[in-house]
Design an enzyme around this catalytic site. Structure first.
Site, PDB file in Angstrom:
ATOM      1  N   CYS A   1      -4.903  12.643  12.769  1.00  0.00           N
ATOM      2  CA  CYS A   1      -5.640  11.382  12.650  1.00  0.00           C
ATOM      3  C   CYS A   1      -5.517  10.692  14.006  1.00  0.00           C
ATOM      4  O   CYS A   1      -4.917  11.216  14.936  1.00  0.00           O
ATOM      5  CB  CYS A   1      -5.068  10.528  11.526  1.00  0.00           C
ATOM      6  SG  CYS A   1      -3.454   9.865  11.934  1.00  0.00           S
TER       7      CYS A   1
ATOM      8  N   ARG B   1      -4.308  10.718   4.357  1.00  0.00           N
ATOM      9  CA  ARG B   1      -3.176  11.638   4.529  1.00  0.00           C
ATOM     10  C   ARG B   1      -2.171  11.503   3.399  1.00  0.00           C
ATOM     11  O   ARG B   1      -1.561  12.479   2.971  1.00  0.00           O
ATOM     12  CB  ARG B   1      -2.524  11.299   5.863  1.00  0.00           C
ATOM     13  CG  ARG B   1      -1.212  11.923   6.042  1.00  0.00           C
ATOM     14  CD  ARG B   1      -0.521  11.487   7.289  1.00  0.00           C
ATOM     15  NE  ARG B   1       0.798  12.025   7.277  1.00  0.00           N
ATOM     16  CZ  ARG B   1       1.094  13.309   7.454  1.00  0.00           C
ATOM     17  NH1 ARG B   1       0.112  14.151   7.689  1.00  0.00           N
ATOM     18  NH2 ARG B   1       2.326  13.731   7.399  1.00  0.00           N
TER      19      ARG B   1
ATOM     20  N   LYS C   1       0.857  -1.206   0.000  1.00  0.00           N
ATOM     21  CA  LYS C   1       0.000   0.000   0.000  1.00  0.00           C
ATOM     22  C   LYS C   1       0.884   1.245   0.000  1.00  0.00           C
ATOM     23  O   LYS C   1       0.671   2.168  -0.780  1.00  0.00           O
ATOM     24  CB  LYS C   1      -0.878   0.022   1.250  1.00  0.00           C
ATOM     25  CG  LYS C   1      -1.561   1.363   1.523  1.00  0.00           C
ATOM     26  CD  LYS C   1      -2.441   1.349   2.734  1.00  0.00           C
ATOM     27  CE  LYS C   1      -1.712   1.613   4.012  1.00  0.00           C
ATOM     28  NZ  LYS C   1      -1.366   3.004   4.315  1.00  0.00           N
ATOM     29  N   ASN C   2       1.884   1.261   0.851  1.00  0.00           N
ATOM     30  CA  ASN C   2       2.660   2.486   1.042  1.00  0.00           C
ATOM     31  C   ASN C   2       3.661   2.759  -0.069  1.00  0.00           C
ATOM     32  O   ASN C   2       4.200   3.860  -0.153  1.00  0.00           O
ATOM     33  CB  ASN C   2       3.337   2.473   2.416  1.00  0.00           C
ATOM     34  CG  ASN C   2       2.303   2.638   3.521  1.00  0.00           C
ATOM     35  OD1 ASN C   2       1.146   2.967   3.259  1.00  0.00           O
ATOM     36  ND2 ASN C   2       2.698   2.362   4.748  1.00  0.00           N
TER      37      ASN C   2
ATOM     38  N   ARG D   1      -8.656  -0.370   4.567  1.00  0.00           N
ATOM     39  CA  ARG D   1      -7.811   0.667   3.971  1.00  0.00           C
ATOM     40  C   ARG D   1      -6.480   0.074   3.519  1.00  0.00           C
ATOM     41  O   ARG D   1      -5.892   0.525   2.554  1.00  0.00           O
ATOM     42  CB  ARG D   1      -7.521   1.783   4.986  1.00  0.00           C
ATOM     43  CG  ARG D   1      -8.718   2.601   5.377  1.00  0.00           C
ATOM     44  CD  ARG D   1      -8.315   3.807   6.177  1.00  0.00           C
ATOM     45  NE  ARG D   1      -7.321   4.605   5.445  1.00  0.00           N
ATOM     46  CZ  ARG D   1      -6.900   5.795   5.860  1.00  0.00           C
ATOM     47  NH1 ARG D   1      -7.361   6.307   6.989  1.00  0.00           N
ATOM     48  NH2 ARG D   1      -6.008   6.486   5.172  1.00  0.00           N
TER      49      ARG D   1
ATOM     50  N   ASP E   1       4.501   0.605  12.045  1.00  0.00           N
ATOM     51  CA  ASP E   1       3.265   0.007  11.514  1.00  0.00           C
ATOM     52  C   ASP E   1       3.061  -1.424  11.979  1.00  0.00           C
ATOM     53  O   ASP E   1       2.031  -2.026  11.676  1.00  0.00           O
ATOM     54  CB  ASP E   1       3.261   0.052   9.980  1.00  0.00           C
ATOM     55  CG  ASP E   1       3.189   1.474   9.476  1.00  0.00           C
ATOM     56  OD1 ASP E   1       3.454   1.696   8.279  1.00  0.00           O
ATOM     57  OD2 ASP E   1       2.903   2.374  10.288  1.00  0.00           O
TER      58      ASP E   1
ATOM     59  N   ARG F   1       0.234  14.608  12.835  1.00  0.00           N
ATOM     60  CA  ARG F   1       0.641  14.430  11.440  1.00  0.00           C
ATOM     61  C   ARG F   1       0.900  15.775  10.731  1.00  0.00           C
ATOM     62  O   ARG F   1       0.275  16.133   9.754  1.00  0.00           O
ATOM     63  CB  ARG F   1      -0.413  13.633  10.668  1.00  0.00           C
ATOM     64  CG  ARG F   1      -0.940  12.389  11.337  1.00  0.00           C
ATOM     65  CD  ARG F   1       0.062  11.270  11.524  1.00  0.00           C
ATOM     66  NE  ARG F   1       0.581  10.693  10.316  1.00  0.00           N
ATOM     67  CZ  ARG F   1       0.029   9.683   9.659  1.00  0.00           C
ATOM     68  NH1 ARG F   1      -1.103   9.188  10.085  1.00  0.00           N
ATOM     69  NH2 ARG F   1       0.575   9.197   8.565  1.00  0.00           N
TER      70      ARG F   1
HETATM   71  C1  EPZ Z   1       4.280   6.904   6.235  1.00  0.00           C
HETATM   72  O1  EPZ Z   1       3.482   7.952   6.764  1.00  0.00           O
HETATM   73  C2  EPZ Z   1       3.370   5.691   6.152  1.00  0.00           C
HETATM   74  N1  EPZ Z   1       2.251   5.976   5.262  1.00  0.00           N
HETATM   75  C3  EPZ Z   1       2.861   5.340   7.552  1.00  0.00           C
HETATM   76  O2  EPZ Z   1       2.070   4.153   7.436  1.00  0.00           O
HETATM   77  C4  EPZ Z   1       4.058   5.055   8.453  1.00  0.00           C
HETATM   78  O3  EPZ Z   1       3.607   4.783   9.756  1.00  0.00           O
HETATM   79  C5  EPZ Z   1       4.995   6.274   8.455  1.00  0.00           C
HETATM   80  O4  EPZ Z   1       5.381   6.593   7.102  1.00  0.00           O
HETATM   81  C6  EPZ Z   1       6.254   6.024   9.260  1.00  0.00           C
HETATM   82  O5  EPZ Z   1       6.934   4.925   8.747  1.00  0.00           O
HETATM   83  C7  EPZ Z   1       2.451   5.942   3.928  1.00  0.00           C
HETATM   84  O6  EPZ Z   1       3.547   5.689   3.449  1.00  0.00           O
HETATM   85  C8  EPZ Z   1       1.256   6.234   3.056  1.00  0.00           C
HETATM   86  P1  EPZ Z   1       6.305  10.296   8.294  1.00  0.00           P
HETATM   87  P2  EPZ Z   1       4.050   9.479   6.769  1.00  0.00           P
HETATM   88  O7  EPZ Z   1       6.187  11.569   7.547  1.00  0.00           O
HETATM   89  O8  EPZ Z   1       4.845   9.706   5.554  1.00  0.00           O
HETATM   90  C9  EPZ Z   1       6.489  13.513  11.728  1.00  0.00           C
HETATM   91  C10 EPZ Z   1       0.182   2.784   7.721  1.00  0.00           C
HETATM   92  O9  EPZ Z   1      -0.293   2.256   8.733  1.00  0.00           O
HETATM   93  N2  EPZ Z   1       6.425  14.526  10.661  1.00  0.00           N
HETATM   94  O10 EPZ Z   1       7.495   9.417   8.075  1.00  0.00           O
HETATM   95  O11 EPZ Z   1       2.914  10.364   7.057  1.00  0.00           O
HETATM   96  C11 EPZ Z   1       5.177  12.747  11.857  1.00  0.00           C
HETATM   97  O12 EPZ Z   1       4.259  13.445  12.657  1.00  0.00           O
HETATM   98  C12 EPZ Z   1       0.666   4.224   7.779  1.00  0.00           C
HETATM   99  O13 EPZ Z   1       0.321   2.219   6.604  1.00  0.00           O
HETATM  100  C13 EPZ Z   1       6.626  15.867  10.995  1.00  0.00           C
HETATM  101  O14 EPZ Z   1       6.834  16.210  12.162  1.00  0.00           O
HETATM  102  O15 EPZ Z   1       5.003   9.412   8.039  1.00  0.00           O
HETATM  103  C14 EPZ Z   1       5.626  11.461  12.509  1.00  0.00           C
HETATM  104  O16 EPZ Z   1       5.747  11.681  13.900  1.00  0.00           O
HETATM  105  C15 EPZ Z   1       0.414   4.869   9.135  1.00  0.00           C
HETATM  106  N3  EPZ Z   1       6.563  16.795  10.011  1.00  0.00           N
HETATM  107  C16 EPZ Z   1       7.029  11.239  11.918  1.00  0.00           C
HETATM  108  O17 EPZ Z   1       7.447  12.506  11.375  1.00  0.00           O
HETATM  109  C17 EPZ Z   1       6.329  16.465   8.703  1.00  0.00           C
HETATM  110  O18 EPZ Z   1       6.311  17.362   7.838  1.00  0.00           O
HETATM  111  C18 EPZ Z   1       7.080  10.221  10.799  1.00  0.00           C
HETATM  112  O19 EPZ Z   1       6.119  10.632   9.843  1.00  0.00           O
HETATM  113  C19 EPZ Z   1       6.134  15.098   8.378  1.00  0.00           C
HETATM  114  C20 EPZ Z   1       6.195  14.145   9.370  1.00  0.00           C
END
Ligand code: EPZ
Length: 421
Positions: free
Chosen positions: A117, A93, A22-23, A397, A305, A122
C-alpha cells in the site's frame, strides 16, 4: 469523489466526543467467524473500512445487521465459505486477519495476500509463520495464502517484530487450538487488548494481552457475547494535534487517557498544555511551538499512525525537529504535499528533518493514505487562504464524520464533490 476545502486561521475551541476505534473494530468483527452464536458489538464507528469488513464477512456467510447507529449484530451460524477474495482484501489490508478465524472454524482457509500500500510493502510472513507453528500447512499460490490443518495445536510462537495483525491472527487461531499457545514478542496495542477482551467474553482463555507474552488455552467452542469497542486513540491524538497546531483550546470527552502517554508527553514537549480530568482530556496551546525529536515505536511508544499529524504540527515549531519512522518504510508521503504548502521538510530514509516556522499557504493537495489525509487537513487549518484536500475517500476509511466534528469546534471547512476527479 469528494474533496475538503479548508479556510485556515481559526483556533479550534470547544468539546468533542470520540468514535469507536477502527483498529479494534476490524479484528473484533472478524472474530464472528469463530462461533455460530450471535455477537452484539456496540460503539462501532461508521467508516468505509467497517463497510468493507461487513462486505467481506457477508461473502463468508456471516449475517451482519446494523441494529443501531453504532451497533452491529453478527451471526456466523451459516458461515460456510473459507475463501477471502482479492477484490476485498486488496482494498483493506486488515481483512487478512480472517485467516486465523477461518482456519479455526473450517480447518482450512484461502485468503488473498493484501499486497502493498502507499505506506509500505506490508508483508504477511509473520502471520504465516505463526499459523504454521500451530500445525497448519501454509503455502502461497497465485497471490493467495492457502492453509489447512486437521486440528490446530497450541505452540510457542516468537514474532520477529511485535506485529499487530500477526498477533491478532495467531490469537484467533489459537483460541480453538488443542492445548496452550504462547505468543512471545506479541503486540501490546490497546486494540489487541480489546480483541482479547471480546474473545474472553466469548469463552476463550487468554492471559497477558497488553504484555509481550500472551498465553492462550485452546477451548472446544466459543459462544456469543456482547462487546463495547474502545474509543479511538488515534482519532484522539489527531484532535489533540489539531488543537495544538491551531493554538486552540479543546476538550475531548471519554478520551482513552491511559493509552495516550507518549502522545501527551510529545505534545507537551512541543509546547501544548494537556490536562486529564474525569476521563476528559483538555488540550490547549498559546505559547510558541518548540521543535522536538520524535521516533515512532510499537505501543506504548509514539504511534506511527500519528506521525503524519505531528509532522504538520512541527512545521509550525520555532526550530528544527527530527522525525524517525521506525515502523513503515514509506510513511512520509504527506511530506511531499506539505512541501507544496510551503513546509520545509528534508527526508533521508526513515528520517525527516522538519525546519519549522513555515508560514504555510493554502494549496490544492492530494491525500495518499488515511493518516496523510489528516496531516493535510491540520496544515490547512493553519495555512493562509484556502486549501483543497482531494481524494478524501482515504480520510473516510478511518475518521467518522470528521469534517462535521471539526466544524463543530470552529474549523471553517466544507466537503464538496470533486468534479476534477
Ligand atoms: C496495524 O497494521 C494498524 N492497522 C495500522 O494502522 C498501524 O499503523 C500498524 O498496526 C502499526 O501500529 C490495523 O490495526 C487495522 P503491523 P498492521 O503488522 O497490523 C511489518 C491506520 O492508519 N510486518 O504491526 O498491518 C510491517 O511491514 C493503520 O489505522 C512484517 O514484516 O501492522 C510493518 O513494517 C495503518 N511481517 C511492521 O511489521 C508481517 O507478517 C508493523 O506492522 C507483518 C508485519
Amino acid at each position: 469523489m469528494d474533496k475538503i476545502i479548508i479556510h485556515g486561521g481559526t483556533p479550534l475551541r470547544g468539546s468533542i466526543g470520540l468514535s469507536g476505534s477502527k483498529n479494534a473494530t476490524l479484528p473484533i468483527l472478524m472474530a464472528s467467524l469463530l462461533t455460530a452464536e450471535p455477537l452484539v458489538i456496540s460503539n462501532v464507528p461508521r467508516l468505509r473500512d467497517v463497510n468493507t469488513a461487513i462486505d467481506l464477512l457477508a461473502t463468508l456467510g456471516v449475517d451482519v445487521q446494523w441494529s443501531g447507529e453504532h451497533r452491529l449484530e453478527l451471526c456466523g451460524a451459516n458461515a460456510a465459505s473459507w475463501e477471502a477474495p482479492y477484490e476485498l482484501v486488496k482494498t483493506m489490508r486488515a481483512s487478512f486477519v480472517v485467516l486465523g478465524p477461518l482456519l479455526a472454524r473450517h480447518g482450512r482457509a484461502r485468503v488473498s495476500t493484501p499486497g502493498g500500500c502507499a505506506i509500505g510493502a506490508r508483508p504477511v510472513n509473520l502471520h504465516m509463520a505463526g499459523i504454521r507453528a500451530l500445525g497448519a500447512k501454509v503455502q502461497l499460490r497465485h497471490g493467495y495464502v492457502e492453509a489447512h490443518a486437521e486440528r490446530l495445536r497450541g505452540a510457542r510462537v516468537w514474532l520477529d517484530n511485535p506485529s499487530v495483525g500477526a498477533t491478532e491472527n495467531i490469537m484467533m487461531a489459537a483460541v480453538r487450538a488443542q492445548g496452550q499457545t504462547v505468543i512471545e514478542n506479541a503486540a501490546r496495542e490497546p486494540e489487541v487488548q480489546d480483541l482479547a477482551r471480546m474473545l474472553t467474553a466469548m469463552g476463550a482463555q487468554i492471559a497477558g494481552a497488553g504484555t509481550h507474552v500472551i498465553e492462550i488455552e485452546g477451548v472446544q467452542r466459543l459462544h456469543g457475547a456482547e462487546h463495547h469497542v474502545i474509543a479511538d486513540r488515534i482519532e484522539a491524538g489527531s484532535l489533540m494535534a489539531a488543537a495544538t497546531i491551531t493554538g486552540g483550546d479543546l476538550t475531548i470527552e471519554n478520551a482513552p487517557v491511559d493509552q495516550l502517554d507518549a502522545v501527551m508527553v510529545k505534545l507537551v514537549e512541543a509546547g501544548a498544555e494537556v490536562h486529564a480530568h474525569n476521563g476528559a482530556l483538555r488540550v490547549c496551546r498559546s505559547a510558541p511551538l518548540h521543535p522536538i525529536e520524535l521516533r515512532t515505536l510499537p505501543y506504548p511508544g509514539f504511534p506511527t499512525d500519528l506521525q503524519a499529524q505531528m509532522m504538520a504540527v512541527l512545521t509550525q515549531a520555532h526550530g528544527t525537529s527530527v522525525i524517525t519512522e521506525t515502523i513503515f518504510e514509506n510513511r512520509f508521503m504527506h511530506a511531499l504535499e506539505l512541501l507544496r504548502m510551503g513546509a520545509d521538510v528534508v527526508m533521508k530514509g526513515p528520517t525527516a528533518i522538519v525546519r519549522g516556522s513555515s508560514r504555510l499557504s493554502g494549496a490544492p493537495v492530494m491525500a495518499t493514505d488515511l493518516r496523510a489525509s489528516m496531516s493535510l487537513i491540520l496544515a490547512g487549518l493553519v495555512a493562509e487562504n484556502t486549501t483543497e484536500v482531494s481524494r478524501i475517500y482515504h480520510l473516510d476509511r478511518g475518521y467518522e464524520d470528521i469534517d462535521a466534528k471539526l466544524r463543530a469546534i470552529g474549523a471553517r471547512l466544507e466537503r464538496v464533490p470533486d468534479k476534477g476527479e
